[in-house]
Scaffold this active site. Structure first.
Site, PDB file in Angstrom:
ATOM      1  N   LYS A 178       0.970  -1.114   0.246  1.00  0.00           N
ATOM      2  CA  LYS A 178       0.061   0.026   0.116  1.00  0.00           C
ATOM      3  C   LYS A 178       0.852   1.174   0.080  1.00  0.00           C
ATOM      4  O   LYS A 178       1.494   1.597   0.939  1.00  0.00           O
ATOM      5  CB  LYS A 178      -0.900   0.110   1.087  1.00  0.00           C
ATOM      6  CG  LYS A 178      -2.016   1.109   0.981  1.00  0.00           C
ATOM      7  CD  LYS A 178      -2.493   1.677   2.401  1.00  0.00           C
ATOM      8  CE  LYS A 178      -1.727   3.007   2.680  1.00  0.00           C
ATOM      9  NZ  LYS A 178      -1.706   4.112   1.745  1.00  0.00           N
ATOM     10  N   SER A 232       4.931   8.222   9.540  1.00  0.00           N
ATOM     11  CA  SER A 232       5.047   8.914  10.904  1.00  0.00           C
ATOM     12  C   SER A 232       4.812   7.996  12.273  1.00  0.00           C
ATOM     13  O   SER A 232       4.426   6.717  12.227  1.00  0.00           O
ATOM     14  CB  SER A 232       3.744   9.772  11.055  1.00  0.00           C
ATOM     15  OG  SER A 232       2.556   9.005  11.051  1.00  0.00           O
ATOM     16  N   ASN A 233       5.373   8.354  13.440  1.00  0.00           N
ATOM     17  CA  ASN A 233       5.422   7.716  14.565  1.00  0.00           C
ATOM     18  C   ASN A 233       4.053   7.530  15.138  1.00  0.00           C
ATOM     19  O   ASN A 233       3.617   6.440  15.861  1.00  0.00           O
ATOM     20  CB  ASN A 233       6.059   8.648  15.680  1.00  0.00           C
ATOM     21  CG  ASN A 233       7.639   8.609  15.657  1.00  0.00           C
ATOM     22  OD1 ASN A 233       8.107   9.193  14.669  1.00  0.00           O
ATOM     23  ND2 ASN A 233       8.110   7.897  16.352  1.00  0.00           N
ATOM     24  N   VAL A 235       1.308   6.659  13.287  1.00  0.00           N
ATOM     25  CA  VAL A 235       0.830   5.532  12.709  1.00  0.00           C
ATOM     26  C   VAL A 235       1.638   4.321  12.768  1.00  0.00           C
ATOM     27  O   VAL A 235       1.077   3.241  13.152  1.00  0.00           O
ATOM     28  CB  VAL A 235       0.591   5.632  11.005  1.00  0.00           C
ATOM     29  CG1 VAL A 235       0.470   4.480  10.393  1.00  0.00           C
ATOM     30  CG2 VAL A 235      -0.162   6.832  10.946  1.00  0.00           C
ATOM     31  N   GLU A 253      10.321   2.366  10.560  1.00  0.00           N
ATOM     32  CA  GLU A 253      11.219   3.365  10.383  1.00  0.00           C
ATOM     33  C   GLU A 253      10.338   4.648  10.427  1.00  0.00           C
ATOM     34  O   GLU A 253       9.477   4.989   9.359  1.00  0.00           O
ATOM     35  CB  GLU A 253      11.906   3.718   8.997  1.00  0.00           C
ATOM     36  CG  GLU A 253      12.926   2.492   8.846  1.00  0.00           C
ATOM     37  CD  GLU A 253      14.016   2.429  10.013  1.00  0.00           C
ATOM     38  OE1 GLU A 253      14.605   1.353  10.343  1.00  0.00           O
ATOM     39  OE2 GLU A 253      14.172   3.516  10.565  1.00  0.00           O
ATOM     40  N   CYS A 287      13.364  12.003   5.696  1.00  0.00           N
ATOM     41  CA  CYS A 287      13.583  11.539   7.231  1.00  0.00           C
ATOM     42  C   CYS A 287      15.074  12.031   7.995  1.00  0.00           C
ATOM     43  O   CYS A 287      15.052  12.191   8.979  1.00  0.00           O
ATOM     44  CB  CYS A 287      13.186  10.172   7.573  1.00  0.00           C
ATOM     45  SG  CYS A 287      14.041   9.243   6.322  1.00  0.00           S
ATOM     46  N   GLN A 334       1.087  19.597   4.707  1.00  0.00           N
ATOM     47  CA  GLN A 334       2.589  19.764   5.032  1.00  0.00           C
ATOM     48  C   GLN A 334       2.877  21.147   4.791  1.00  0.00           C
ATOM     49  O   GLN A 334       3.765  21.692   5.606  1.00  0.00           O
ATOM     50  CB  GLN A 334       3.346  18.656   3.986  1.00  0.00           C
ATOM     51  CG  GLN A 334       5.121  18.724   4.330  1.00  0.00           C
ATOM     52  CD  GLN A 334       5.143  18.266   5.912  1.00  0.00           C
ATOM     53  OE1 GLN A 334       4.668  17.245   6.222  1.00  0.00           O
ATOM     54  NE2 GLN A 334       5.798  19.157   6.832  1.00  0.00           N
ATOM     55  N   GLU A 385       9.804  17.011  14.749  1.00  0.00           N
ATOM     56  CA  GLU A 385      10.096  17.172  13.257  1.00  0.00           C
ATOM     57  C   GLU A 385       9.049  18.061  12.511  1.00  0.00           C
ATOM     58  O   GLU A 385       7.990  18.078  12.900  1.00  0.00           O
ATOM     59  CB  GLU A 385       9.731  15.690  12.928  1.00  0.00           C
ATOM     60  CG  GLU A 385       9.918  15.407  11.605  1.00  0.00           C
ATOM     61  CD  GLU A 385       9.613  13.984  11.212  1.00  0.00           C
ATOM     62  OE1 GLU A 385       8.660  13.505  11.139  1.00  0.00           O
ATOM     63  OE2 GLU A 385      10.828  13.344  10.428  1.00  0.00           O
TER      64      GLU A 385
HETATM   65  P1  NAP Z   1       2.105   8.334   7.524  1.00  0.00           P
HETATM   66  O1  NAP Z   1       1.026   9.295   7.559  1.00  0.00           O
HETATM   67  O2  NAP Z   1       2.503   7.681   8.704  1.00  0.00           O
HETATM   68  O3  NAP Z   1       1.654   7.615   6.265  1.00  0.00           O
HETATM   69  C1  NAP Z   1       2.692   6.385   5.999  1.00  0.00           C
HETATM   70  C2  NAP Z   1       1.821   5.497   5.165  1.00  0.00           C
HETATM   71  O4  NAP Z   1       0.923   4.643   6.394  1.00  0.00           O
HETATM   72  C3  NAP Z   1       1.062   5.810   4.001  1.00  0.00           C
HETATM   73  O5  NAP Z   1       0.863   5.103   3.158  1.00  0.00           O
HETATM   74  C4  NAP Z   1      -0.437   6.010   4.973  1.00  0.00           C
HETATM   75  O6  NAP Z   1      -1.312   5.971   3.921  1.00  0.00           O
HETATM   76  C5  NAP Z   1      -0.241   4.852   5.840  1.00  0.00           C
HETATM   77  N1  NAP Z   1      -1.340   4.764   6.949  1.00  0.00           N
HETATM   78  C6  NAP Z   1      -1.694   5.930   7.459  1.00  0.00           C
HETATM   79  N2  NAP Z   1      -2.668   5.376   8.371  1.00  0.00           N
HETATM   80  C7  NAP Z   1      -2.656   3.989   8.548  1.00  0.00           C
HETATM   81  C8  NAP Z   1      -3.048   2.905   9.306  1.00  0.00           C
HETATM   82  N3  NAP Z   1      -4.076   3.247  10.266  1.00  0.00           N
HETATM   83  N4  NAP Z   1      -3.102   1.823   9.043  1.00  0.00           N
HETATM   84  C9  NAP Z   1      -1.875   1.547   8.044  1.00  0.00           C
HETATM   85  N5  NAP Z   1      -1.389   2.417   7.242  1.00  0.00           N
HETATM   86  C10 NAP Z   1      -1.655   3.745   7.409  1.00  0.00           C
HETATM   87  O7  NAP Z   1       3.448   9.402   7.208  1.00  0.00           O
HETATM   88  P2  NAP Z   1       3.655  10.189   5.848  1.00  0.00           P
HETATM   89  O8  NAP Z   1       2.893  11.508   6.266  1.00  0.00           O
HETATM   90  O9  NAP Z   1       3.315   9.641   4.677  1.00  0.00           O
HETATM   91  O10 NAP Z   1       5.095  10.462   5.767  1.00  0.00           O
HETATM   92  C11 NAP Z   1       5.961  11.324   6.440  1.00  0.00           C
HETATM   93  C12 NAP Z   1       6.944  10.749   8.006  1.00  0.00           C
HETATM   94  O11 NAP Z   1       7.484   9.680   7.450  1.00  0.00           O
HETATM   95  C13 NAP Z   1       7.419  11.597   8.474  1.00  0.00           C
HETATM   96  O12 NAP Z   1       7.378  11.401   9.839  1.00  0.00           O
HETATM   97  C14 NAP Z   1       9.066  10.878   8.113  1.00  0.00           C
HETATM   98  O13 NAP Z   1       9.989  11.126   9.321  1.00  0.00           O
HETATM   99  C15 NAP Z   1       8.636   9.597   7.908  1.00  0.00           C
HETATM  100  N6  NAP Z   1       9.722   8.789   7.308  1.00  0.00           N
HETATM  101  C16 NAP Z   1      10.558   8.075   7.921  1.00  0.00           C
HETATM  102  C17 NAP Z   1      11.609   7.597   6.902  1.00  0.00           C
HETATM  103  C18 NAP Z   1      12.624   6.659   7.640  1.00  0.00           C
HETATM  104  O14 NAP Z   1      13.198   5.917   7.266  1.00  0.00           O
HETATM  105  N7  NAP Z   1      12.755   6.862   9.085  1.00  0.00           N
HETATM  106  C19 NAP Z   1      11.860   7.690   5.780  1.00  0.00           C
HETATM  107  C20 NAP Z   1      10.724   8.702   5.139  1.00  0.00           C
HETATM  108  C21 NAP Z   1       9.664   8.912   5.838  1.00  0.00           C
HETATM  109  P3  NAP Z   1      -1.893   7.233   3.236  1.00  0.00           P
HETATM  110  O15 NAP Z   1      -1.225   8.448   3.596  1.00  0.00           O
HETATM  111  O16 NAP Z   1      -1.999   6.989   1.857  1.00  0.00           O
HETATM  112  O17 NAP Z   1      -3.497   7.499   3.890  1.00  0.00           O
END
Ligand code: NAP
Ligand code: MG
Length: 493
Positions: A178, A232-233, A235, A253, A287, A334, A385
């Site tokens: 997904k 994100s943390n 989720v 991650e 990230c 964002q 962050e």
């Molecule tokens: P996010 O909101 O947590 O979304 C990540 C993924 O999880 C998306 O595909 C999202 O779907 C999905 N998701 C959301 N709620 C869910 C649930 N209840 N069950 C299962 N999946 C669910 O994060 P983001 O806003 O896309 O990305 C930004 C974050 O990623 C930042 O905090 C960044 O630091 C982190 N990040 C970390 C790394 C690392 O390697 N440490 C690398 C890149 C990014 P939808 O958004 O499509 O609804």
């Protein structure tokens, strides 16, 4: 706008289809939100169940395909991706917004990952160890887990799916993938490439829909043996709880708040370049982005001047324009977060040195490269962050104070130091609480063959990439073959 010629919808059992749904996946160009790039029906919970049925059945065959052959599919995908590199880069810049040079770099990184994991097909190794008992041959083999759920964010819409999908497939698992709803095009082109490379139907299934619906259905299904998540943390920790209840394996991650320490003996030109590229590259939406500079008092002013000069020289615009240096935020949410944190920093008493404004170019989500000085470690802008082009500078009292400040945040992804002092370099490597350590280079980056990930609140479970990727997606069987003819046992067993 050239409309990308990429398959749309979801992909299950080797077929592209439009789910029946009352929700749409709508993606707009972040550099010009009046342009719609995709608008098609979202997958739902029902599609998740269907995809997991299909993947469960496909596993029974795929697990018995020799790993070397599985690797060859990935190898062919690398070759096709190289041929389609410009298309991959184009769709990434169009839907995620990032500048085209960075998109090409990300495409190439994904190709390295494909090449690396193709080769892992030849090395699906166990080990042979002595037994306590004579006439017993003891060894281990690796076996795939089953159906795995891979959930990815929008910020590296190509490289992150590659570094999860390639090891999962080479190891013999089948996948329900997904991608983030904001970047379905880049995910779809990867699926198309694997299809063209000869991946059998049902082995990889992709559902484009929201996390709250289809993502939730994937993580809740008891047939999903492992979940690899980047995002994100909030989720991530929810996924951790759900998976723990049924003993599913996870690697998560999550966020970062990465610091660069600049000592008094540093090469200030090199430090300023690294800071500017770490903080403003990819619009700060990495990230591993640099969001904090911790500088010694003797050089703080001079360093600041050089970083400001670099920020001033950055040209804002659409990612697809070859001359752009700074692209917009990915979406209005964002964009609002970036502006909110700029306000919080001002209200908490940080001194705005450069930037701080939104910029209207075609209604896109543009925020100036922004630099705050007089930041102290207890401020929110130093701790939380942002995920945007916002940099904070803290003037440290000593090397020890610098390391303490760097370590004062909940996250532990990446950090860098600029100095010529070998003793301090070694002390920093020991004491800094992160997964990725850089000396005299930016906080950003990772390579296919090297483990990637963070400690503290950034990461739960094993690292990704390199051999770690294969370890996560396999389990070990320990085998004892008794050839004594009498079934002799050792009392120790
Ligand atoms: P996010 O909101 O947590 O979304 C990540 C993924 O999880 C998306 O595909 C999202 O779907 C999905 N998701 C959301 N709620 C869910 C649930 N209840 N069950 C299962 N999946 C669910 O994060 P983001 O806003 O896309 O990305 C930004 C974050 O990623 C930042 O905090 C960044 O630091 C982190 N990040 C970390 C790394 C690392 O390697 N440490 C690398 C890149 C990014 P939808 O958004 O499509 O609804
Ligand atoms: Mg999100």
């Amino acid at each position: 706008m050239t409309r990308p010629n990429i398959k749309q919808g979801s992909f299950v059992a080797g077929k592209w289809y439009m789910p029946e749904s009352d929700r749409q996946v709508k993606v707009v160009n972040p550099a010009n939100p009046s342009e719609t790039i995709f608008d098609f029906p979202a997958a739902s919970e029902k599609d998740a169940t269907y995809a997991i049925d299909v993947a469960s059945e496909a596993f029974e065959t795929w697990k018995n395909v020799p790993s070397i052959q599985r690797g060859r599919v990935i190898w062919r995908a690398a070759e096709i991706a190289r041929r389609r590199l410009e298309e991959i880069a184009h769709i990434m810049s169009l839907e995620e917004g990032k500048i085209i040079r960075e998109s090409r770099g990300e495409a190439l990184k994904g190709i390295s990952l494909l090449e690396y994991y193709a080769g892992e097909g030849f090395r699906m190794r166990g080990e042979t160890l002595p037994s306590e008992v004579s006439d017993v041959h003891a060894y281990t083999i690796r076996r795939p887990l089953g159906v795995v759920g891979l959930i990815t964010p929008w910020n590296f819409p190509w490289a992150i799916p590659v570094w999860k999908i390639a090891p999962a497939l080479v190891a013999g698992n089948t996948v329900v993938f997904k991608p983030a709803e904001l970047t379905p095009g880049t995910a779809s082109i990867f699926v198309e490439i694997l299809e063209e490379a000869g991946l059998p139907a049902g082995v990889l299934n992709m559902l484009v829909g929201s996390g709250r619906t289809v993502g939730e259905a994937i993580i809740q299904d008891p047939r999903i043996k492992a979940i690899s998540f980047t995002g994100s943390n909030g989720v991530g920790m929810h996924i951790n709880e759900v998976a723990a209840k049924r003993g599913a394996r996870v690697t998560l991650e999550m966020g970062g708040k990465n610091a660069v320490i600049v000592m008094e003996d540093a090469d200030l030109d090199a430090a300023a370049s690294a800071i500017a590229s770490g903080a403003f590259g990819a619009t700060g939406q990495r990230c591993t982005a640099t969001s904090r500079v911790i500088a010694m008092p003797q050089i703080q002013e001079e360093l600041l001047e050089r970083v400001v000069a670099k920020a001033k020289a950055m040209k804002m615009g659409a990612g697809l324009d070859e001359s752009t240096d700074l692209a917009p935020a990915v979406d209005s949410r964002q964009f609002d977060t970036d502006l909110k944190y700029i306000d919080i920093a001002k209200a908490d008493g940080a001194k705005l040195i450069y930037g701080g404004n939104k910029v209207d170019i075609n209604g896109g989500y543009f925020v100036e490269p922004t630099i705050f000085a007089n930041v102290s470690p207890d401020m929110r802008i130093f701790q939380e962050e942002v995920f945007g082009p916002v940099l904070s500078i803290y003037k440290a009292k000593s090397f020890e104070d610098a390391v303490r400040a760097a370590n004062s945040v909940q996250y532990g992804l990446a950090s860098a130091i600029f100095t010529q002092d070998n003793n301090r370099i070694m002390r920093f490597i020991e004491d800094i609480e992160v997964g990725m350590v850089h000396v005299n280079e930016p906080t950003i980056g990772g390579e296919a063959q090297l483990p990637f990930g963070g400690s503290k609140a950034t990461g739960v479970g094993p690292r990704e990439m390199g051999e770690e990727g294969i370890n996560f997606f396999t389990e070990i069987k320990t085998v004892f073959i008794n050839y004594s003819g009498s079934g002799a046992q050792a009392s120790i067993r």
